[in-house]
Design a protein around this motif. Structure first.
Motif, PDB file in Angstrom:
ATOM      1  N   MET A 219      35.073  11.519 -32.990  1.00  0.00           N
ATOM      2  CA  MET A 219      35.129   9.829 -32.509  1.00  0.00           C
ATOM      3  C   MET A 219      34.531   9.566 -31.780  1.00  0.00           C
ATOM      4  N   LYS A 220      33.270   9.959 -30.374  1.00  0.00           N
ATOM      5  CA  LYS A 220      32.882   9.829 -29.525  1.00  0.00           C
ATOM      6  C   LYS A 220      32.049   8.606 -30.609  1.00  0.00           C
ATOM      7  N   GLU A 221      31.642   8.225 -31.900  1.00  0.00           N
ATOM      8  CA  GLU A 221      30.818   7.538 -32.570  1.00  0.00           C
ATOM      9  C   GLU A 221      31.491   6.296 -32.508  1.00  0.00           C
ATOM     10  N   ASP A 222      32.478   5.935 -32.383  1.00  0.00           N
ATOM     11  CA  ASP A 222      33.706   5.339 -33.062  1.00  0.00           C
ATOM     12  C   ASP A 222      35.398   4.821 -31.772  1.00  0.00           C
ATOM     13  N   PRO A 223      34.291   3.208 -30.924  1.00  0.00           N
ATOM     14  CA  PRO A 223      35.402   2.915 -30.149  1.00  0.00           C
ATOM     15  C   PRO A 223      36.976   2.811 -30.652  1.00  0.00           C
ATOM     16  N   GLU A 224      36.277   1.880 -31.694  1.00  0.00           N
ATOM     17  CA  GLU A 224      37.930   2.095 -32.461  1.00  0.00           C
ATOM     18  C   GLU A 224      38.847   2.567 -32.698  1.00  0.00           C
ATOM     19  N   LEU A 225      37.998   3.735 -32.841  1.00  0.00           N
ATOM     20  CA  LEU A 225      39.457   5.337 -33.211  1.00  0.00           C
ATOM     21  C   LEU A 225      39.377   5.514 -32.000  1.00  0.00           C
ATOM     22  N   MET A 226      38.920   5.513 -31.459  1.00  0.00           N
ATOM     23  CA  MET A 226      39.059   5.987 -29.371  1.00  0.00           C
ATOM     24  C   MET A 226      40.407   5.065 -29.153  1.00  0.00           C
ATOM     25  N   LYS A 227      40.145   4.251 -29.616  1.00  0.00           N
ATOM     26  CA  LYS A 227      41.430   2.685 -29.095  1.00  0.00           C
ATOM     27  C   LYS A 227      42.856   2.878 -29.522  1.00  0.00           C
ATOM     28  N   LEU A 228      42.142   3.560 -31.040  1.00  0.00           N
ATOM     29  CA  LEU A 228      43.673   3.348 -32.058  1.00  0.00           C
ATOM     30  C   LEU A 228      44.242   4.993 -31.965  1.00  0.00           C
ATOM     31  N   ALA A 229      43.719   6.268 -31.211  1.00  0.00           N
ATOM     32  CA  ALA A 229      44.336   7.074 -31.300  1.00  0.00           C
ATOM     33  C   ALA A 229      44.725   6.995 -29.669  1.00  0.00           C
ATOM     34  N   ALA A 230      44.831   6.111 -27.970  1.00  0.00           N
ATOM     35  CA  ALA A 230      45.829   6.016 -27.497  1.00  0.00           C
ATOM     36  C   ALA A 230      46.379   5.118 -27.829  1.00  0.00           C
ATOM     37  N   GLU A 231      46.405   3.870 -28.450  1.00  0.00           N
ATOM     38  CA  GLU A 231      47.588   3.619 -28.751  1.00  0.00           C
ATOM     39  C   GLU A 231      48.431   4.160 -29.163  1.00  0.00           C
ATOM     40  N   ARG A 232      48.242   5.335 -30.089  1.00  0.00           N
ATOM     41  CA  ARG A 232      49.327   5.725 -31.021  1.00  0.00           C
ATOM     42  C   ARG A 232      48.945   6.997 -29.874  1.00  0.00           C
ATOM     43  N   TRP A 261      38.140  10.878 -21.721  1.00  0.00           N
ATOM     44  CA  TRP A 261      39.160  11.056 -20.308  1.00  0.00           C
ATOM     45  C   TRP A 261      39.273   9.084 -19.902  1.00  0.00           C
ATOM     46  N   GLU A 262      38.128   8.719 -19.855  1.00  0.00           N
ATOM     47  CA  GLU A 262      38.009   7.049 -19.026  1.00  0.00           C
ATOM     48  C   GLU A 262      39.120   6.554 -20.436  1.00  0.00           C
ATOM     49  N   GLN A 263      38.475   7.407 -21.513  1.00  0.00           N
ATOM     50  CA  GLN A 263      39.556   5.794 -22.847  1.00  0.00           C
ATOM     51  C   GLN A 263      40.517   6.310 -22.246  1.00  0.00           C
ATOM     52  N   GLY A 264      40.937   6.720 -21.748  1.00  0.00           N
ATOM     53  CA  GLY A 264      42.649   6.474 -21.644  1.00  0.00           C
ATOM     54  C   GLY A 264      43.108   8.070 -23.393  1.00  0.00           C
ATOM     55  N   LEU A 265      42.649   8.928 -23.465  1.00  0.00           N
ATOM     56  CA  LEU A 265      42.729   9.511 -24.528  1.00  0.00           C
ATOM     57  C   LEU A 265      43.868  10.500 -23.914  1.00  0.00           C
ATOM     58  N   LEU A 266      44.399  11.101 -24.430  1.00  0.00           N
ATOM     59  CA  LEU A 266      45.909  12.690 -24.017  1.00  0.00           C
ATOM     60  C   LEU A 266      44.759  13.751 -24.356  1.00  0.00           C
ATOM     61  N   VAL A 267      43.501  13.868 -23.644  1.00  0.00           N
ATOM     62  CA  VAL A 267      42.859  15.150 -24.093  1.00  0.00           C
ATOM     63  C   VAL A 267      44.002  16.135 -23.305  1.00  0.00           C
ATOM     64  N   THR A 268      43.530  17.372 -23.944  1.00  0.00           N
ATOM     65  CA  THR A 268      43.971  18.871 -24.100  1.00  0.00           C
ATOM     66  C   THR A 268      42.968  19.407 -23.696  1.00  0.00           C
ATOM     67  N   VAL A 269      42.444  20.778 -22.712  1.00  0.00           N
ATOM     68  CA  VAL A 269      41.656  21.570 -23.309  1.00  0.00           C
ATOM     69  C   VAL A 269      42.481  22.809 -23.547  1.00  0.00           C
ATOM     70  N   ASN A 270      41.144  23.517 -24.606  1.00  0.00           N
ATOM     71  CA  ASN A 270      42.714  24.130 -25.782  1.00  0.00           C
ATOM     72  C   ASN A 270      40.820  25.793 -25.920  1.00  0.00           C
ATOM     73  N   THR A 271      41.925  27.000 -26.208  1.00  0.00           N
ATOM     74  CA  THR A 271      41.093  28.183 -25.819  1.00  0.00           C
ATOM     75  C   THR A 271      40.572  28.534 -27.754  1.00  0.00           C
ATOM     76  N   ASP A 272      41.075  27.847 -28.486  1.00  0.00           N
ATOM     77  CA  ASP A 272      40.622  27.752 -30.431  1.00  0.00           C
ATOM     78  C   ASP A 272      41.280  29.009 -30.347  1.00  0.00           C
ATOM     79  N   ASN A 273      39.958  30.148 -30.211  1.00  0.00           N
ATOM     80  CA  ASN A 273      40.565  31.403 -30.879  1.00  0.00           C
ATOM     81  C   ASN A 273      39.783  31.799 -29.246  1.00  0.00           C
ATOM     82  N   ARG A 274      40.154  32.792 -29.028  1.00  0.00           N
ATOM     83  CA  ARG A 274      40.052  34.201 -27.686  1.00  0.00           C
ATOM     84  C   ARG A 274      38.665  34.350 -27.820  1.00  0.00           C
TER      85      ARG A 274
END
Length: 335
Positions: A219-232, A261-274
């Motif tokens: 998503m970092k390559e697409d500002p409109e996509l980041m905006k869509l994710a934030a809006e939803r 973070w700056e774009q207001g996305l609901l970022v979470t940080v996780n382990t994936d595979n411990r």
């Protein structure tokens, strides 16, 4: 990395964690009967070159997850391990069809995992839910069976479904009918997308109705996509350590945590595979702080930042509101 000893006391939430990629060495040896297995057999190598290579590390643990007893013990061991770092809630995901065989069906697989988690919870008091994964390389019939069976266990331990596997070979657009069925069933879903440089996979996943996106790096390559994710209000399940191992990113300054973070996305940080990634939620949070610095966006108040990440995890968890409030109350006691 700085020590940041206070992180040990932070009540933690992990929303993106695969069961078969998070079993300790002793458990895998016991379940497979193969005492010669080493940590190197279970962990991604330093020269791991892709997601496809990374996924090969799941083969050995899965050998021990082919019976009800194996699945129960795997789930129990997994949850008990989380007590070591003050995890208060985890959404653990696994692919039931990888354990289905003649005489051992999807319902039995799910029930075995739920049983193991319940046994462990009685000991360690960690809250949990299960996300059942469809696999990209499986047939439509196999994946539909997972979704329909998972729906039967909603509110009985299962909270959502997912799509995992080799994203580069199986784009999200191939699964529109599958997720139309998920919507019809009324089961929430997250989708692995954007881990292999495809913004289109992320966009398709959001348009199909995903409440969360696993990784989402592209998503970092697409500002409109980041905006869509934030809006939803789409949750973004970032997993820093594995993202470098699978080559979703190459260098620290490329990692989009600060940008999201700056774009207001609901970022979470996780382990994936411990186990595969040799990580923990504590390590991922330390890494997140270092990545903010690498992006020249150092965090002024590290405790507040990490607490906010946990608040995002609670907000986007597949949980009833009253359970979210209980977790928020636990988090509020941290200072």
């Amino acid at each position: 990395m700085k020590e940041r000893k206070w992180l040990a006391d932070l009540p933690k939430v992990d929303l993106h964690c695969h069961l078969d990629g998070s079993l300790n060495l002793e458990t895998v040896r016991n379940l497979t009967g193969k005492q010669e297995i080493s940590w190197e057999d279970l962990q991604a190598a330093a020269d791991c070159d892709s997601l496809k290579t990374y996924l090969e590390k799941f083969d050995l643990p899965l050998l021990g997850m082919q019976t009800a007893e194996g699945l129960r013990e795997a789930a129990k061991s997994f949850l008990l391990d989380l007590k070591k770092e003050n995890v208060m809630y985890v959404e653990v995901r696994f692919a039931p069809q990888l354990s289905v065989h003649e005489g051992f069906g999807c319902s039995q697989v799910i029930e075995a995992v739920l049983e193991g988690l319940r046994e462990a919870e009685a000991i360690c008091k960690i809250s949990w839910r299960v996300i059942c994964c469809a696999m990209r390389h499986h047939t439509m019939e196999q994946n539909l069976e997972v979704f329909r069976t998972a729906t039967e266990y909603l509110d009985r331990g299962v909270c959502a479904v997912d799509l995992a596997g080799d994203e580069a070979s199986y784009p999200a657009s191939q699964f529109t009918d599958l997720f139309a069925e998920a919507r019809a069933l009324g089961i929430p879903f997250t989708i692995h997308a954007g881990e292999c440089h495809s913004t289109e996979n992320v966009r398709t996943s959001i348009e199909m109705g995903a409440k969360r996106i696993g990784h989402g790096i592209a998503m970092k390559e697409d500002p409109e996509l980041m905006k869509l994710a934030a809006e939803r209000d789409v949750g973004i399940e970032m997993c820093p350590c594995s993202n470098f191992q699978t080559k979703a990113v190459q260098e620290g300054e490329e990692y989009p945590l600060a940008l999201f973070w700056e774009q207001g996305l609901l970022v979470t940080v996780n382990t994936d595979n411990r186990t595969v990634s040799q990580t923990s939620e504590t390590r991922e949070l330390k890494m997140a702080l270092e990545l903010m610095e690498a992006s020249q966006k150092p965090v002024e108040d590290e405790k507040t930042f990490c607490r906010k990440l946990m608040e995002n995890s609670i907000r986007t968890a597949f949980l009833p509101e009253e359970e979210k409030e209980r977790l928020r109350h636990i988090l509020e006691k941290f200072s």
